[in-house]
Design a protein around this motif. Sequence first.
Motif, PDB file in Angstrom:
ATOM      1  N   TYR A  10       9.421   0.090  -3.028  1.00 17.31           N
ATOM      2  CA  TYR A  10       9.061  -1.079  -4.153  1.00 17.31           C
ATOM      3  C   TYR A  10       9.567  -1.892  -3.084  1.00 17.31           C
ATOM      4  CZ  TYR A  10       9.494  -4.325  -7.684  1.00 17.31           C
ATOM      5  OH  TYR A  10       9.474  -5.580  -8.318  1.00 17.31           O
ATOM      6  N   VAL A  11       8.477  -3.169  -2.878  1.00 15.64           N
ATOM      7  CA  VAL A  11       8.778  -4.234  -2.244  1.00 15.64           C
ATOM      8  C   VAL A  11       8.074  -5.527  -2.938  1.00 15.64           C
ATOM      9  CG1 VAL A  11       8.612  -5.565   0.191  1.00 15.64           C
ATOM     10  CG2 VAL A  11       8.866  -2.930   0.118  1.00 15.64           C
ATOM     11  N   PRO A  12       9.194  -6.185  -3.336  1.00 17.32           N
ATOM     12  CA  PRO A  12       8.614  -7.579  -4.012  1.00 17.32           C
ATOM     13  C   PRO A  12       8.096  -8.409  -3.063  1.00 17.32           C
ATOM     14  CG  PRO A  12      10.877  -7.574  -4.082  1.00 17.32           C
ATOM     15  CD  PRO A  12      10.532  -6.329  -3.471  1.00 17.32           C
ATOM     16  N   PRO A  13       7.412  -9.496  -3.370  1.00 21.10           N
ATOM     17  CA  PRO A  13       6.946 -10.547  -2.571  1.00 21.10           C
ATOM     18  C   PRO A  13       8.080 -11.213  -2.070  1.00 21.10           C
ATOM     19  CG  PRO A  13       5.411 -10.515  -4.713  1.00 21.10           C
ATOM     20  CD  PRO A  13       6.683  -9.610  -4.804  1.00 21.10           C
ATOM     21  N   GLN A  14       7.864 -11.510  -0.633  1.00 24.29           N
ATOM     22  CA  GLN A  14       9.013 -12.298   0.171  1.00 24.29           C
ATOM     23  C   GLN A  14       8.597 -13.770   0.125  1.00 24.29           C
ATOM     24  OE1 GLN A  14      11.680 -10.397   1.256  1.00 24.29           O
ATOM     25  NE2 GLN A  14      10.477  -8.849  -0.099  1.00 24.29           N
ATOM     26  N   LEU A  15       9.515 -14.587   0.189  1.00 21.41           N
ATOM     27  CA  LEU A  15       9.456 -16.197   0.207  1.00 21.41           C
ATOM     28  C   LEU A  15       8.372 -16.615   1.229  1.00 21.41           C
ATOM     29  CD1 LEU A  15      12.896 -17.251  -0.384  1.00 21.41           C
ATOM     30  CD2 LEU A  15      11.072 -17.192  -2.026  1.00 21.41           C
ATOM     31  N   ASN A  16       8.552 -15.957   2.372  1.00 21.13           N
ATOM     32  CA  ASN A  16       7.468 -16.565   3.521  1.00 21.13           C
ATOM     33  C   ASN A  16       6.122 -15.947   3.260  1.00 21.13           C
ATOM     34  OD1 ASN A  16       8.253 -13.602   3.964  1.00 21.13           O
ATOM     35  ND2 ASN A  16       7.928 -13.822   6.276  1.00 21.13           N
ATOM     36  N   LYS A  28       1.600  -9.551  -6.491  1.00 16.40           N
ATOM     37  CA  LYS A  28       2.130  -8.432  -7.086  1.00 16.40           C
ATOM     38  C   LYS A  28       3.097  -7.777  -6.207  1.00 16.40           C
ATOM     39  CE  LYS A  28      -1.879  -7.372  -9.794  1.00 16.40           C
ATOM     40  NZ  LYS A  28      -2.987  -6.452 -10.320  1.00 16.40           N
ATOM     41  N   PRO A  29       4.130  -7.018  -6.686  1.00 20.30           N
ATOM     42  CA  PRO A  29       5.052  -6.332  -5.868  1.00 20.30           C
ATOM     43  C   PRO A  29       4.016  -5.225  -5.097  1.00 20.30           C
ATOM     44  CG  PRO A  29       5.507  -5.642  -8.091  1.00 20.30           C
ATOM     45  CD  PRO A  29       4.479  -7.007  -8.162  1.00 20.30           C
ATOM     46  N   GLN A  30       4.710  -4.631  -4.132  1.00 18.80           N
ATOM     47  CA  GLN A  30       3.911  -3.477  -3.286  1.00 18.80           C
ATOM     48  C   GLN A  30       4.859  -2.232  -3.654  1.00 18.80           C
ATOM     49  OE1 GLN A  30       2.922  -5.067   1.098  1.00 18.80           O
ATOM     50  NE2 GLN A  30       4.834  -6.058   0.377  1.00 18.80           N
ATOM     51  N   LEU A  31       3.839  -1.195  -3.605  1.00 19.10           N
ATOM     52  CA  LEU A  31       4.508   0.223  -3.810  1.00 19.10           C
ATOM     53  C   LEU A  31       4.099   1.146  -2.768  1.00 19.10           C
ATOM     54  CD1 LEU A  31       3.806   0.399  -7.774  1.00 19.10           C
ATOM     55  CD2 LEU A  31       5.875  -0.244  -6.612  1.00 19.10           C
ATOM     56  N   GLY A  59      -0.245   2.901   0.248  1.00 20.92           N
ATOM     57  CA  GLY A  59       0.422   1.760  -0.239  1.00 20.92           C
ATOM     58  C   GLY A  59      -0.532   1.320  -1.669  1.00 20.92           C
ATOM     59  N   LYS A  60       0.068   0.827  -2.434  1.00 16.13           N
ATOM     60  CA  LYS A  60      -0.721  -0.048  -3.667  1.00 16.13           C
ATOM     61  C   LYS A  60      -0.459  -1.476  -3.710  1.00 16.13           C
ATOM     62  CE  LYS A  60      -1.435   0.645  -8.627  1.00 16.13           C
ATOM     63  NZ  LYS A  60      -1.016   1.260  -9.857  1.00 16.13           N
ATOM     64  N   ASP A  61      -1.381  -2.183  -3.846  1.00 20.00           N
ATOM     65  CA  ASP A  61      -1.160  -3.501  -3.926  1.00 20.00           C
ATOM     66  C   ASP A  61      -0.141  -4.220  -2.480  1.00 20.00           C
ATOM     67  OD1 ASP A  61      -2.357  -3.943  -6.273  1.00 20.00           O
ATOM     68  OD2 ASP A  61      -0.426  -3.361  -7.568  1.00 20.00           O
ATOM     69  N   GLU A  62      -0.653  -3.588  -1.540  1.00 15.40           N
ATOM     70  CA  GLU A  62      -0.171  -4.104  -0.361  1.00 15.40           C
ATOM     71  C   GLU A  62      -0.564  -5.398   0.119  1.00 15.40           C
ATOM     72  OE1 GLU A  62       0.098  -2.712   4.502  1.00 15.40           O
ATOM     73  OE2 GLU A  62      -0.618  -1.102   3.049  1.00 15.40           O
ATOM     74  N   ILE A  63       0.443  -6.208   0.643  1.00 15.26           N
ATOM     75  CA  ILE A  63       0.105  -7.878   0.916  1.00 15.26           C
ATOM     76  C   ILE A  63      -0.590  -7.745   2.191  1.00 15.26           C
ATOM     77  CG2 ILE A  63       0.996  -9.845   0.993  1.00 15.26           C
ATOM     78  CD1 ILE A  63       3.320  -9.151  -0.898  1.00 15.26           C
ATOM     79  N   VAL A  64      -1.737  -8.385   2.368  1.00 11.11           N
ATOM     80  CA  VAL A  64      -2.193  -8.449   3.737  1.00 11.11           C
ATOM     81  C   VAL A  64      -2.699  -9.984   3.874  1.00 11.11           C
ATOM     82  CG1 VAL A  64      -3.451  -6.066   3.607  1.00 11.11           C
ATOM     83  CG2 VAL A  64      -4.473  -7.871   2.621  1.00 11.11           C
ATOM     84  N   SER A  65      -2.776 -10.244   5.160  1.00 11.13           N
ATOM     85  CA  SER A  65      -3.220 -11.814   5.496  1.00 11.13           C
ATOM     86  C   SER A  65      -4.611 -11.780   5.744  1.00 11.13           C
ATOM     87  CB  SER A  65      -2.441 -12.197   6.618  1.00 11.13           C
ATOM     88  OG  SER A  65      -2.829 -13.562   7.057  1.00 11.13           O
ATOM     89  N   VAL A  66      -5.302 -12.693   4.863  1.00 10.80           N
ATOM     90  CA  VAL A  66      -6.872 -12.683   4.803  1.00 10.80           C
ATOM     91  C   VAL A  66      -7.079 -14.158   5.392  1.00 10.80           C
ATOM     92  CG1 VAL A  66      -8.989 -12.794   3.308  1.00 10.80           C
ATOM     93  CG2 VAL A  66      -6.988 -11.240   2.507  1.00 10.80           C
ATOM     94  N   GLY A  79      -5.973  -3.343  -2.903  1.00 11.09           N
ATOM     95  CA  GLY A  79      -5.850  -2.396  -4.065  1.00 11.09           C
ATOM     96  C   GLY A  79      -4.968  -1.322  -3.527  1.00 11.09           C
ATOM     97  N   LYS A  80      -5.447  -0.532  -2.620  1.00  6.46           N
ATOM     98  CA  LYS A  80      -4.935   0.870  -2.075  1.00  6.46           C
ATOM     99  C   LYS A  80      -5.300   1.093  -0.493  1.00  6.46           C
ATOM    100  CE  LYS A  80      -5.118   3.637  -6.267  1.00  6.46           C
ATOM    101  NZ  LYS A  80      -5.735   4.850  -6.851  1.00  6.46           N
ATOM    102  N   THR A  81      -4.135   1.180  -0.056  1.00  7.18           N
ATOM    103  CA  THR A  81      -4.180   1.347   1.643  1.00  7.18           C
ATOM    104  C   THR A  81      -3.736   2.634   2.145  1.00  7.18           C
ATOM    105  OG1 THR A  81      -2.124   0.172   1.730  1.00  7.18           O
ATOM    106  CG2 THR A  81      -3.998  -1.194   2.027  1.00  7.18           C
ATOM    107  N   LEU A  82      -4.158   2.883   3.296  1.00 11.40           N
ATOM    108  CA  LEU A  82      -3.701   4.311   3.896  1.00 11.40           C
ATOM    109  C   LEU A  82      -3.316   3.958   5.293  1.00 11.40           C
ATOM    110  CD1 LEU A  82      -3.484   7.543   4.139  1.00 11.40           C
ATOM    111  CD2 LEU A  82      -5.913   7.627   4.499  1.00 11.40           C
TER     112      LEU A  82
END
Length: 234
Positions: A10-16, A28-31, A59-66, A79-82
Motif C-alpha cells: 500500500y503506497v499513499p501519494p507522495q508529496l513530490n 488515490k493510494p496505490q495498491l 497494481g491498482k490506481d498506480e500513479i503514472v505521469s501523463v 486503473g489497473k496495471t501489470l
Amino acid sequence: GFYANYSQGYVPPQLNELFNSVKTPYLKPQLFSNVELGGWINLLENKLYIDWSIYDLRGKDEIVSVRLTDGTNQNQNAGKTLHKGIEYGINFRPNSQFDVRLSASNAKHSFLEYVARGINFNNKIMSGAPKFLSNAEMNWRPKFIKGLRLGAEWQHQSKYFMDDANAFTYKGFDLIHLRVGYRIGKFETWVNALNLMDAYYSTSATKSTASGNASYAYNLGSPREITLGVGLNF
C-alpha cells in the motif's frame, strides 16, 4: 537454492507526486500485489554464479505521469496495471586475473484497465518502459604488470514507446565505458572514459498527443567524459 514470495503493498501519494505541477492533482493510494520466484546456482567449482528472479506485479490506481496536450506533465491514477518479467545476473571468474559479469532484465509493463481524456489504453504498453535492460562489465588484472587494472563496461537500453497510445518509439541506446588504473605502493592513478563513443542519446523521451515539435520532450544524456585521478593511500 530457490525461493518463492507473495506480498501486498500500500503506497499513499507522495508529496513530490502531488506538488510537481501547476495544478495539484487528486490522487488515490496505490495498491500492489506481487508473486515472485527466484533462485541461484554455483557452477564450475564456484567460478560461475547465476541468480534469477521471475515476478508478476499487479497494481491498482498506480500513479503514472501523463503528458498533457499543452506539453506539461501531470500525475494521474491508472486503473489497473501489470508488470511482469525476469531479472538475472551472471558472474564468471575463471581465475584471479579475469572477471566478467552481466546483469539484465526482460520485462513487460502494460495497462490492464486505463482510460484518460476519453482514450482507452487497455492492453497498451506503458510509455518509457523498455523491454530489455542490460549492463555487462569485464575486468582484467594481468599478473605480469602488478597493480594494473583494465575494465570495459557496456550499458544497453532497448527501444520503448514514448506515449501510452504506442504510436511513437524511442530507439534506445548503447554506451561503452573504459577504465584504467595503476597502483604502486601507496600511490594510485586512474583514467576513466565514460560514453567513449560519444553517443548522442536521451535518458528519457516522451511524446504528447499535441502536434508540432514542442510536443516532444527529451532528457539528454551526458556526452563523452574523461576523468583523471590520483590517490594516496595511508
